[in-house]
Scaffold this motif. Sequence first.
Motif, PDB file in Angstrom:
ATOM      1  N   LEU A  36      -6.521  -1.834   2.894  1.00 19.74           N
ATOM      2  CA  LEU A  36      -5.652  -2.754   3.551  1.00 19.74           C
ATOM      3  C   LEU A  36      -5.601  -1.764   4.031  1.00 19.74           C
ATOM      4  O   LEU A  36      -5.090  -0.821   4.289  1.00 19.74           O
ATOM      5  CB  LEU A  36      -4.857  -3.435   2.741  1.00 19.74           C
ATOM      6  CG  LEU A  36      -5.207  -3.925   1.203  1.00 19.74           C
ATOM      7  CD1 LEU A  36      -4.333  -4.681   0.073  1.00 19.74           C
ATOM      8  CD2 LEU A  36      -5.825  -5.914   1.562  1.00 19.74           C
ATOM      9  N   VAL A  37      -4.128  -2.672   5.764  1.00 23.38           N
ATOM     10  CA  VAL A  37      -3.683  -2.016   6.605  1.00 23.38           C
ATOM     11  C   VAL A  37      -2.492  -2.729   6.647  1.00 23.38           C
ATOM     12  O   VAL A  37      -2.362  -4.459   6.495  1.00 23.38           O
ATOM     13  CB  VAL A  37      -4.255  -2.257   8.055  1.00 23.38           C
ATOM     14  CG1 VAL A  37      -3.939  -1.665   8.993  1.00 23.38           C
ATOM     15  CG2 VAL A  37      -5.643  -1.283   7.712  1.00 23.38           C
ATOM     16  N   ILE A  38      -1.151  -2.421   7.015  1.00 23.14           N
ATOM     17  CA  ILE A  38      -0.222  -2.952   7.345  1.00 23.14           C
ATOM     18  C   ILE A  38       0.199  -2.271   9.029  1.00 23.14           C
ATOM     19  O   ILE A  38       0.319  -1.519   9.309  1.00 23.14           O
ATOM     20  CB  ILE A  38       0.880  -1.953   6.658  1.00 23.14           C
ATOM     21  CG1 ILE A  38       0.718  -2.509   5.015  1.00 23.14           C
ATOM     22  CG2 ILE A  38       2.565  -2.696   7.365  1.00 23.14           C
ATOM     23  CD1 ILE A  38       2.239  -1.430   4.415  1.00 23.14           C
ATOM     24  N   ASP A  44      -0.435   0.310  13.438  1.00 25.45           N
ATOM     25  CA  ASP A  44      -1.274   0.261  11.697  1.00 25.45           C
ATOM     26  C   ASP A  44      -1.403   1.111  11.147  1.00 25.45           C
ATOM     27  O   ASP A  44      -1.386   2.501  11.081  1.00 25.45           O
ATOM     28  CB  ASP A  44      -3.120   0.511  11.763  1.00 25.45           C
ATOM     29  CG  ASP A  44      -3.192  -0.730  13.026  1.00 25.45           C
ATOM     30  OD1 ASP A  44      -2.793  -1.865  13.154  1.00 25.45           O
ATOM     31  OD2 ASP A  44      -4.411  -0.920  13.099  1.00 25.45           O
ATOM     32  N   ARG A  45      -0.887   1.021   9.400  1.00 26.77           N
ATOM     33  CA  ARG A  45      -1.068   2.422   8.620  1.00 26.77           C
ATOM     34  C   ARG A  45      -1.971   1.540   7.545  1.00 26.77           C
ATOM     35  O   ARG A  45      -1.368   0.701   6.614  1.00 26.77           O
ATOM     36  CB  ARG A  45       0.606   2.297   7.594  1.00 26.77           C
ATOM     37  CG  ARG A  45       1.281   3.253   6.690  1.00 26.77           C
ATOM     38  CD  ARG A  45       2.730   2.965   6.869  1.00 26.77           C
ATOM     39  NE  ARG A  45       3.764   3.103   7.737  1.00 26.77           N
ATOM     40  CZ  ARG A  45       3.634   4.974   8.006  1.00 26.77           C
ATOM     41  NH1 ARG A  45       3.784   5.619   7.349  1.00 26.77           N
ATOM     42  NH2 ARG A  45       4.894   4.138   8.944  1.00 26.77           N
ATOM     43  N   THR A  62      10.032  -5.520   0.275  1.00 31.26           N
ATOM     44  CA  THR A  62      10.332  -4.477   0.378  1.00 31.26           C
ATOM     45  C   THR A  62       8.615  -3.741  -0.231  1.00 31.26           C
ATOM     46  O   THR A  62       8.398  -2.588   0.017  1.00 31.26           O
ATOM     47  CB  THR A  62      10.930  -3.222   0.524  1.00 31.26           C
ATOM     48  OG1 THR A  62      11.535  -3.638  -1.093  1.00 31.26           O
ATOM     49  CG2 THR A  62      12.017  -3.567   0.927  1.00 31.26           C
ATOM     50  N   THR A  63       8.168  -4.939  -1.503  1.00 29.88           N
ATOM     51  CA  THR A  63       7.098  -3.472  -2.081  1.00 29.88           C
ATOM     52  C   THR A  63       5.885  -5.327  -1.650  1.00 29.88           C
ATOM     53  O   THR A  63       6.053  -6.949  -1.986  1.00 29.88           O
ATOM     54  CB  THR A  63       7.368  -4.367  -3.048  1.00 29.88           C
ATOM     55  OG1 THR A  63       8.842  -3.574  -3.543  1.00 29.88           O
ATOM     56  CG2 THR A  63       6.737  -3.690  -3.785  1.00 29.88           C
ATOM     57  N   THR A  84       6.669   2.559   3.629  1.00 32.79           N
ATOM     58  CA  THR A  84       5.730   3.973   3.833  1.00 32.79           C
ATOM     59  C   THR A  84       3.731   3.479   3.469  1.00 32.79           C
ATOM     60  O   THR A  84       3.224   4.485   4.352  1.00 32.79           O
ATOM     61  CB  THR A  84       5.563   4.511   2.677  1.00 32.79           C
ATOM     62  OG1 THR A  84       5.720   4.123   1.697  1.00 32.79           O
ATOM     63  CG2 THR A  84       7.450   4.992   3.045  1.00 32.79           C
ATOM     64  N   GLY A  85       3.960   2.309   3.021  1.00 31.37           N
ATOM     65  CA  GLY A  85       1.985   1.770   2.824  1.00 31.37           C
ATOM     66  C   GLY A  85       1.817   2.835   1.792  1.00 31.37           C
ATOM     67  O   GLY A  85       0.139   2.493   1.640  1.00 31.37           O
ATOM     68  N   PHE A  86       2.685   3.490   1.191  1.00 34.76           N
ATOM     69  CA  PHE A  86       1.828   4.397  -0.004  1.00 34.76           C
ATOM     70  C   PHE A  86       2.195   3.150  -1.678  1.00 34.76           C
ATOM     71  O   PHE A  86       2.737   2.600  -2.296  1.00 34.76           O
ATOM     72  CB  PHE A  86       2.971   5.353  -0.297  1.00 34.76           C
ATOM     73  CG  PHE A  86       2.670   6.468   0.741  1.00 34.76           C
ATOM     74  CD1 PHE A  86       1.195   7.332   1.384  1.00 34.76           C
ATOM     75  CD2 PHE A  86       3.532   6.873   1.305  1.00 34.76           C
ATOM     76  CE1 PHE A  86       1.525   8.544   1.508  1.00 34.76           C
ATOM     77  CE2 PHE A  86       3.423   7.514   2.737  1.00 34.76           C
ATOM     78  CZ  PHE A  86       1.862   8.721   3.232  1.00 34.76           C
TER      79      PHE A  86
END
Length: 93
Positions: A36-38, A44-45, A62-63, A84-86
């Motif tokens: 997956l990429v945000i 891109d993250r 946010t989630t 953050t993408g984490f």
Amino acid sequence: ATDSVILALPEGATLVAGFGRIARTAAGDSCIERGLVIRREGLDRSIPLLYTAETPVLVNDTTLRAVLYRNCVPADTYRINLRTGFPEPGKAP
């Protein structure tokens, strides 16, 4: 398809199904598990170390909640911070 937008996110961002891998069940059946990429404002993250075969769910602004797949089988659920993408283990509220 690679780089397919799968979900609209807050603040004009999108969630994209990007890179993928072919996985196999113990019985030999195959599936495609996608990374997956945000994507936000042209940046891109990639969400690290999380491959899935289902569409994540937007929990709040946010989630995300996503299910990690291993060998075509759903495994653990993760909360993904949209800023953050984490990913973090555990179900989001």
